[in-house]
Design a protein around this motif. Structure first.
Motif, PDB file in Angstrom:
ATOM      1  N   SER A  55       0.978  -1.179  -0.014  1.00  0.00           N
ATOM      2  CA  SER A  55      -0.067   0.036  -0.082  1.00  0.00           C
ATOM      3  C   SER A  55       0.900   1.215  -0.073  1.00  0.00           C
ATOM      4  CB  SER A  55      -0.921  -0.060   1.368  1.00  0.00           C
ATOM      5  OG  SER A  55      -1.880  -1.155   1.263  1.00  0.00           O
ATOM      6  N   PHE A  56       0.256   2.336  -0.399  1.00  0.00           N
ATOM      7  CA  PHE A  56       1.164   3.671  -0.544  1.00  0.00           C
ATOM      8  C   PHE A  56       0.062   4.871  -0.418  1.00  0.00           C
ATOM      9  CE2 PHE A  56       0.257   2.216  -4.810  1.00  0.00           C
ATOM     10  CZ  PHE A  56      -0.389   3.433  -5.586  1.00  0.00           C
ATOM     11  N   ALA A  57       0.646   6.118  -0.191  1.00  0.00           N
ATOM     12  CA  ALA A  57      -0.010   7.172  -0.218  1.00  0.00           C
ATOM     13  C   ALA A  57       0.666   8.290  -0.911  1.00  0.00           C
ATOM     14  CB  ALA A  57      -0.553   7.818   1.157  1.00  0.00           C
ATOM     15  N   LEU A  58      -0.147   8.986  -1.787  1.00  0.00           N
ATOM     16  CA  LEU A  58       0.262  10.032  -2.727  1.00  0.00           C
ATOM     17  C   LEU A  58      -0.729  11.230  -2.866  1.00  0.00           C
ATOM     18  CD1 LEU A  58       1.550   7.726  -5.601  1.00  0.00           C
ATOM     19  CD2 LEU A  58       3.084   9.131  -4.116  1.00  0.00           C
ATOM     20  N   HIS A  59      -0.073  12.246  -3.208  1.00  0.00           N
ATOM     21  CA  HIS A  59      -0.916  13.616  -3.513  1.00  0.00           C
ATOM     22  C   HIS A  59      -1.613  13.207  -4.696  1.00  0.00           C
ATOM     23  CE1 HIS A  59      -1.424  17.561  -4.957  1.00  0.00           C
ATOM     24  NE2 HIS A  59      -1.731  17.716  -3.654  1.00  0.00           N
ATOM     25  N   GLY A  60      -2.855  13.840  -4.680  1.00  0.00           N
ATOM     26  CA  GLY A  60      -3.724  13.852  -5.710  1.00  0.00           C
ATOM     27  C   GLY A  60      -3.280  14.002  -7.099  1.00  0.00           C
ATOM     28  N   SER A  61      -2.217  14.846  -7.209  1.00  0.00           N
ATOM     29  CA  SER A  61      -1.559  14.966  -8.500  1.00  0.00           C
ATOM     30  C   SER A  61      -1.169  13.827  -9.210  1.00  0.00           C
ATOM     31  CB  SER A  61      -0.458  16.195  -8.566  1.00  0.00           C
ATOM     32  OG  SER A  61       0.382  15.851  -7.638  1.00  0.00           O
ATOM     33  N   HIS A  62      -0.876  12.999  -8.519  1.00  0.00           N
ATOM     34  CA  HIS A  62      -0.089  11.623  -8.992  1.00  0.00           C
ATOM     35  C   HIS A  62      -1.283  10.488  -9.093  1.00  0.00           C
ATOM     36  CE1 HIS A  62       4.192  12.760  -8.380  1.00  0.00           C
ATOM     37  NE2 HIS A  62       3.849  13.007  -7.136  1.00  0.00           N
ATOM     38  N   ARG A  63      -2.524  10.865  -9.220  1.00  0.00           N
ATOM     39  CA  ARG A  63      -3.551   9.912  -9.298  1.00  0.00           C
ATOM     40  C   ARG A  63      -3.444   9.181 -10.538  1.00  0.00           C
ATOM     41  NH1 ARG A  63      -9.632   9.311  -6.763  1.00  0.00           N
ATOM     42  NH2 ARG A  63     -10.293   7.630  -8.076  1.00  0.00           N
ATOM     43  N   ALA A  64      -3.692  10.158 -11.774  1.00  0.00           N
ATOM     44  CA  ALA A  64      -3.638   9.264 -12.942  1.00  0.00           C
ATOM     45  C   ALA A  64      -2.419   8.501 -13.312  1.00  0.00           C
ATOM     46  CB  ALA A  64      -3.924  10.340 -13.980  1.00  0.00           C
ATOM     47  N   THR A  65      -1.340   8.816 -12.774  1.00  0.00           N
ATOM     48  CA  THR A  65       0.010   7.858 -12.984  1.00  0.00           C
ATOM     49  C   THR A  65      -0.136   6.771 -12.447  1.00  0.00           C
ATOM     50  OG1 THR A  65       1.270  10.208 -13.345  1.00  0.00           O
ATOM     51  CG2 THR A  65       2.415   7.746 -12.719  1.00  0.00           C
ATOM     52  N   ALA A  66      -0.683   6.812 -10.809  1.00  0.00           N
ATOM     53  CA  ALA A  66      -0.724   5.635  -9.933  1.00  0.00           C
ATOM     54  C   ALA A  66      -1.740   4.654 -10.573  1.00  0.00           C
ATOM     55  CB  ALA A  66      -1.115   5.961  -8.865  1.00  0.00           C
ATOM     56  N   GLU A  67      -2.843   5.198 -11.262  1.00  0.00           N
ATOM     57  CA  GLU A  67      -3.910   4.197 -11.685  1.00  0.00           C
ATOM     58  C   GLU A  67      -3.477   3.299 -12.727  1.00  0.00           C
ATOM     59  OE1 GLU A  67      -8.745   4.236 -12.433  1.00  0.00           O
ATOM     60  OE2 GLU A  67      -7.838   6.134 -11.709  1.00  0.00           O
ATOM     61  N   GLN A  68      -2.904   4.090 -13.869  1.00  0.00           N
ATOM     62  CA  GLN A  68      -2.245   3.679 -15.034  1.00  0.00           C
ATOM     63  C   GLN A  68      -1.141   2.426 -14.634  1.00  0.00           C
ATOM     64  OE1 GLN A  68      -3.203   3.688 -18.221  1.00  0.00           O
ATOM     65  NE2 GLN A  68      -2.016   2.121 -18.353  1.00  0.00           N
ATOM     66  N   THR A  69      -0.406   2.758 -13.594  1.00  0.00           N
ATOM     67  CA  THR A  69       0.607   1.932 -13.159  1.00  0.00           C
ATOM     68  C   THR A  69       0.156   0.672 -12.553  1.00  0.00           C
ATOM     69  OG1 THR A  69       2.199   3.950 -12.939  1.00  0.00           O
ATOM     70  CG2 THR A  69       2.720   1.868 -11.805  1.00  0.00           C
ATOM     71  N   LEU A  70      -0.922   0.850 -11.693  1.00  0.00           N
ATOM     72  CA  LEU A  70      -1.246  -0.453 -11.073  1.00  0.00           C
ATOM     73  C   LEU A  70      -2.209  -1.245 -12.127  1.00  0.00           C
ATOM     74  CD1 LEU A  70      -2.962   1.202  -7.784  1.00  0.00           C
ATOM     75  CD2 LEU A  70      -1.054  -0.338  -7.998  1.00  0.00           C
ATOM     76  N   ALA A  71      -2.671  -0.565 -13.288  1.00  0.00           N
ATOM     77  CA  ALA A  71      -3.335  -1.443 -14.303  1.00  0.00           C
ATOM     78  C   ALA A  71      -2.214  -2.025 -14.960  1.00  0.00           C
ATOM     79  CB  ALA A  71      -4.060  -0.332 -15.143  1.00  0.00           C
ATOM     80  N   ASN A  72      -1.137  -1.411 -15.322  1.00  0.00           N
ATOM     81  CA  ASN A  72      -0.102  -2.237 -15.735  1.00  0.00           C
ATOM     82  C   ASN A  72       0.681  -3.240 -14.883  1.00  0.00           C
ATOM     83  OD1 ASN A  72      -0.383  -0.350 -17.896  1.00  0.00           O
ATOM     84  ND2 ASN A  72       1.416   0.940 -17.269  1.00  0.00           N
ATOM     85  N   LEU A  73       0.517  -3.176 -13.816  1.00  0.00           N
ATOM     86  CA  LEU A  73       0.962  -4.055 -12.960  1.00  0.00           C
ATOM     87  C   LEU A  73       0.070  -5.180 -12.841  1.00  0.00           C
ATOM     88  CD1 LEU A  73       2.138  -2.069  -9.786  1.00  0.00           C
ATOM     89  CD2 LEU A  73       3.668  -3.984 -10.784  1.00  0.00           C
ATOM     90  N   ARG A  74      -1.316  -4.965 -12.804  1.00  0.00           N
ATOM     91  CA  ARG A  74      -2.225  -6.139 -12.907  1.00  0.00           C
ATOM     92  C   ARG A  74      -2.000  -7.162 -13.995  1.00  0.00           C
ATOM     93  NH1 ARG A  74      -7.934  -5.524 -12.779  1.00  0.00           N
ATOM     94  NH2 ARG A  74      -7.966  -7.553 -11.906  1.00  0.00           N
TER      95      ARG A  74
END
Length: 383
Positions: free
Chosen positions: A85-104
């Motif tokens: 798990s991790f926490a990030l500022h909202g400005s990173h949300r799109a990047t994090a979502e795409q990264t998690l989708a790629n990880l899956r």
């Protein structure tokens, strides 16, 4: 005073793990941040099939992929064995979502496991009446880790498992950037008795003060162990050869080059590294003996993430004391806990640069560890 985006950078770093039992050490995360969480579906089944090294590698991949995607490993995260798990500022949300989708997608196609993931705004967590609070712990002069309290990570994980706020799959063939992720070291043998994986969570009827007092007693109990139960020797793990780790590392590399070619390249690199570590031969400014000492110093073998998790080299008398503390607390409906013993610990590494001292090393039991200990919690969870 920093902005919300700089929140984590402004937190005071403590070198004392003992004080992190105190709720006052934790600072609320700003409301415009979000929590990301991911774990492997049926990780206990994968472990039963002998795939725990794969489980650990995929869990650590969450952290390395996010770090590479945002260009920094200086963000709050926690490794859970079969996920992270991790926490990030909202400005990173799109990047994090795409990264998690790629990880899956990568986990499914390359590792044959199902990884699930979710993005949960901190504002939604607070609407549920719970919180996300963070402290920073200096494992060494080169690396520090985040510790979490408030129940927010656990709530986010529960939402994910219920199918809410989940992240979808990327298109076939998508891959995350896992540069720096490796698991080449052989397992570390217990020296004081057994490698004990411990997970302690507060029960629904426990106050923060109740849980703080109980975890403080557990942390004090392990103080009698050599190096507080640190499972990795001061001079680092024994130099050896991990063929399963090499195979998994090949799967973590991006590109169109065939896996067999990556394995050949990694074989040569690993042979060169093995020679350096075996002989302690310096090459330029790289000092292998210093690297191994920092590996031990930076090992993430104890943490708070809405509970207490530790992977300890533990003797029988200390285990008895720990179990007595936790059994009494459970009888008073203050905690839920799981213990799992094995003979070895496993090391999975994230090394952005071997020339710096900020490389991080995730420690877990080599035969199931945190996942097996967590499985013991399930009968205690009320519907």
């Amino acid at each position: 005073m920093g902005t919300d985006k700089e929140f984590y950078d402004t937190l005071t770093i403590t070198a004392s793990f003992d004080v992190l039992t105190e709720p006052s050490q934790y600072t609320p995360v700003p409301g415009d941040w979000f929590v990301g969480t991911a774990d492997i579906v049926n990780s206990t089944g994968e472990i039963a099939n002998g795939r725990y090294k794969t489980v650990n590698m995929v869990g650590a991949a969450v952290i390395s992929a996010i770090a590479n995607a945002i260009g920094s490993n200086g963000f709050p995260y926690v490794f859970g064995g079969d996920g992270a798990s991790f926490a990030l500022h909202g400005s990173h949300r799109a990047t994090a979502e795409q990264t998690l989708a790629n990880l899956r997608r990568w986990a499914s196609e390359k590792c044959n496991v199902e990884l699930r993931a979710a993005i949960v705004p901190v504002s939604e967590i607070r609407k549920a009446g719970i919180d996300v609070r963070i402290a920073r712990f200096a494992a060494s002069s080169g690396a520090d880790y985040a510790m979490f309290s408030g129940g927010g990570l656990a709530w986010a994980e529960k939402q994910m498992k219920a199918g809410y706020m989940t992240v979808g799959l990327s298109e076939p063939g998508a891959e995350p950037d896992l540069t720096g992720l490796s698991c080449r070291w052989t397992n570390v043998q217990a020296e004081q008795g057994e490698i004990l994986s411990l997970v302690v969570l507060p029960s629904s009827g426990a106050s923060e003060r109740d849980f703080a007092d109980i975890t403080q007693r557990v942390v004090q109990a392990i103080g009698g162990l050599d190096r507080a139960g640190h499972p990795v020797p001061v001079e680092g793990p024994r130099v050896g050869w991990s063929t399963p780790g090499l195979n998994l590392e090949a799967l973590s590399l991006r590109g169109r080059i065939p896996v067999w070619m990556f394995k050949s390249i990694l074989f040569l690199k690993t042979l060169f590294s093995w020679t350096l570590f075996k002989t302690n031969l310096n090459v330029g400014s790289f000092d292998p003996a210093h690297y191994k000492r920092m590996l031990s110093a930076n090992a993430d073998y104890r943490k708070f993430d809405d509970g207490l998790k530790m992977t300890l080299d533990c003797d029988p008398s200390t285990r008895t004391r720990i179990e007595a503390i936790l059994s009494d607390a459970k009888a008073r409906e203050k905690v839920r806990y799981g213990l799992f013993a094995q003979s070895e610990a496993m090391v999975t590494c994230f090394v952005p640069s071997a020339m710096q001292d900020d490389h991080v090393h995730f420690i877990d039991g080599a035969a199931g560890g945190y996942a097996q200990a967590s499985a013991q919690l399930k009968p205690d969870i009320k519907a």
